[in-house]
Design a protein around this motif. Structure first.
Motif, PDB file in Angstrom:
ATOM      1  N   ARG A   1      17.871 -31.815  19.807  1.00 21.28           N
ATOM      2  CA  ARG A   1      17.828 -30.691  19.145  1.00 21.28           C
ATOM      3  C   ARG A   1      18.911 -30.956  17.911  1.00 21.28           C
ATOM      4  O   ARG A   1      19.712 -31.412  18.034  1.00 21.28           O
TER       5      ARG A   1
ATOM      6  N   GLY B   1      16.621 -21.767   6.511  1.00 24.94           N
ATOM      7  CA  GLY B   1      16.461 -22.435   7.554  1.00 24.94           C
ATOM      8  C   GLY B   1      16.541 -23.995   7.031  1.00 24.94           C
ATOM      9  O   GLY B   1      16.200 -24.889   7.766  1.00 24.94           O
TER      10      GLY B   1
ATOM     11  N   ARG C   1      21.933 -19.185  13.850  1.00 24.55           N
ATOM     12  CA  ARG C   1      20.478 -19.587  14.451  1.00 24.55           C
ATOM     13  C   ARG C   1      20.096 -18.358  15.194  1.00 24.55           C
ATOM     14  O   ARG C   1      20.990 -17.751  15.827  1.00 24.55           O
ATOM     15  N   GLN C   2      18.760 -18.076  15.140  1.00 22.05           N
ATOM     16  CA  GLN C   2      18.382 -17.477  16.269  1.00 22.05           C
ATOM     17  C   GLN C   2      18.129 -18.058  17.545  1.00 22.05           C
ATOM     18  O   GLN C   2      17.800 -19.043  17.489  1.00 22.05           O
TER      19      GLN C   2
ATOM     20  N   GLU D   1      16.622 -19.325  20.807  1.00 25.22           N
ATOM     21  CA  GLU D   1      15.309 -19.595  21.291  1.00 25.22           C
ATOM     22  C   GLU D   1      14.754 -19.031  22.531  1.00 25.22           C
ATOM     23  O   GLU D   1      15.864 -19.120  23.727  1.00 25.22           O
TER      24      GLU D   1
ATOM     25  N   HIS E   1      14.152 -17.019  10.013  1.00 28.01           N
ATOM     26  CA  HIS E   1      14.570 -16.468  11.238  1.00 28.01           C
ATOM     27  C   HIS E   1      14.028 -15.550  11.919  1.00 28.01           C
ATOM     28  O   HIS E   1      13.433 -15.350  13.315  1.00 28.01           O
TER      29      HIS E   1
ATOM     30  N   HIS F   1      10.595 -15.711  11.360  1.00 27.98           N
ATOM     31  CA  HIS F   1       9.518 -16.436  12.297  1.00 27.98           C
ATOM     32  C   HIS F   1       9.996 -17.171  13.450  1.00 27.98           C
ATOM     33  O   HIS F   1       8.781 -16.936  14.373  1.00 27.98           O
ATOM     34  N   GLU F   2      11.227 -17.348  13.655  1.00 28.21           N
ATOM     35  CA  GLU F   2      11.554 -17.844  15.061  1.00 28.21           C
ATOM     36  C   GLU F   2      11.276 -16.500  16.127  1.00 28.21           C
ATOM     37  O   GLU F   2      11.055 -16.679  17.152  1.00 28.21           O
TER      38      GLU F   2
ATOM     39  N   GLU G   1       7.751 -16.457  16.862  1.00 28.39           N
ATOM     40  CA  GLU G   1       7.429 -17.249  17.506  1.00 28.39           C
ATOM     41  C   GLU G   1       7.841 -17.223  19.197  1.00 28.39           C
ATOM     42  O   GLU G   1       6.735 -17.485  20.054  1.00 28.39           O
ATOM     43  N   ASP G   2       8.614 -16.617  19.335  1.00 30.42           N
ATOM     44  CA  ASP G   2       9.041 -16.289  20.604  1.00 30.42           C
ATOM     45  C   ASP G   2       8.079 -15.334  21.456  1.00 30.42           C
ATOM     46  O   ASP G   2       7.837 -15.535  22.570  1.00 30.42           O
TER      47      ASP G   2
ATOM     48  N   ALA H   1       4.121 -15.068  12.567  1.00 29.97           N
ATOM     49  CA  ALA H   1       5.081 -16.092  12.302  1.00 29.97           C
ATOM     50  C   ALA H   1       4.646 -17.115  10.925  1.00 29.97           C
ATOM     51  O   ALA H   1       5.593 -17.424  10.362  1.00 29.97           O
TER      52      ALA H   1
ATOM     53  N   VAL I   1       7.053 -18.010   7.754  1.00 26.09           N
ATOM     54  CA  VAL I   1       7.279 -19.062   7.425  1.00 26.09           C
ATOM     55  C   VAL I   1       6.621 -19.440   5.857  1.00 26.09           C
ATOM     56  O   VAL I   1       7.332 -20.282   5.293  1.00 26.09           O
TER      57      VAL I   1
END
Length: 178
Positions: free
Chosen positions: A30, A39, A51-52, A54, A78, A80-81, A84-85, A102, A106
């Motif tokens: 990572r 980002g 960061r968000q 995950e 953020h 978008h993250e 994404e979750d 998402a 982005v």
């Protein structure tokens, strides 16, 4: 082995040991470099935006509320993250919806970074996914989301970016999800 990481402005080597990969607590590779509000990676040792986390499982309404707060703060990457979750942890029938949202976030991220091609492409792809999901399910306002308005927003922003709007202000151009 010598440190091959970047040095900060004061010449102090980065905290990353030369040649070693950044890893998370489970040992997966990572990138641990700090990030800016859109980002983008910053040099090691530079203060960045938190960061968000995950893999957070939220209710759909919590997802929408958190993503909206991030969009309002000018942090679409953020947001978008967060979407994404939801895409990864939600019910399979909703994956297209969350993936499309998402992509919208982005796409705004890329438009704010000045990436005309990527921004417009992702905004249109996300709009198409959201529109397709609404057509397939017959749902126009799941969780209070204004899907038609989001599709219109994304396509208009994609057109503006392609017409030379330059990097957009992510906070100023953030959509209203509800």
């Amino acid at each position: 082995m010598a440190d091959t990481g970047t040095a900060s402005d004061d010449g102090v080597p980065s905290p990353r040991p030369g040649g070693a990969r950044d890893r998370d607590s489970e040992g997966r590779a990572r990138n641990a470099r700090p990030r800016d509000g859109l980002g983008r990676p910053l040099p090691y040792g530079t203060p960045g935006v938190a960061r968000q986390p995950e893999g957070v499982v939220r209710t759909p309404r919590e997802t929408v509320a958190e993503a909206q707060a991030l969009l309002d703060a000018g942090r679409p990457f953020h947001a978008h993250e967060v979407f994404e979750d939801a895409w990864k942890s939600g019910p399979p029938r909703e994956r297209t919806l969350w993936r499309g949202l998402a992509q919208l976030a982005v796409g705004l991220t890329h438009a704010a970074r000045g990436n005309v091609t990527g921004g417009a492409r992702l905004l249109r792809r996300g709009a198409g996914a959201v529109e397709e999901w609404a057509a397939d399910t017959g749902e126009r306002r799941p969780y209070g989301l204004e899907l038609g308005r989001l599709v219109t927003w994304a396509r208009e922003l994609a057109g503006a970016v392609e017409a030379g709007a330059g990097p957009v202000d992510a906070r100023e151009r953030a959509p209203r999800l509800r």
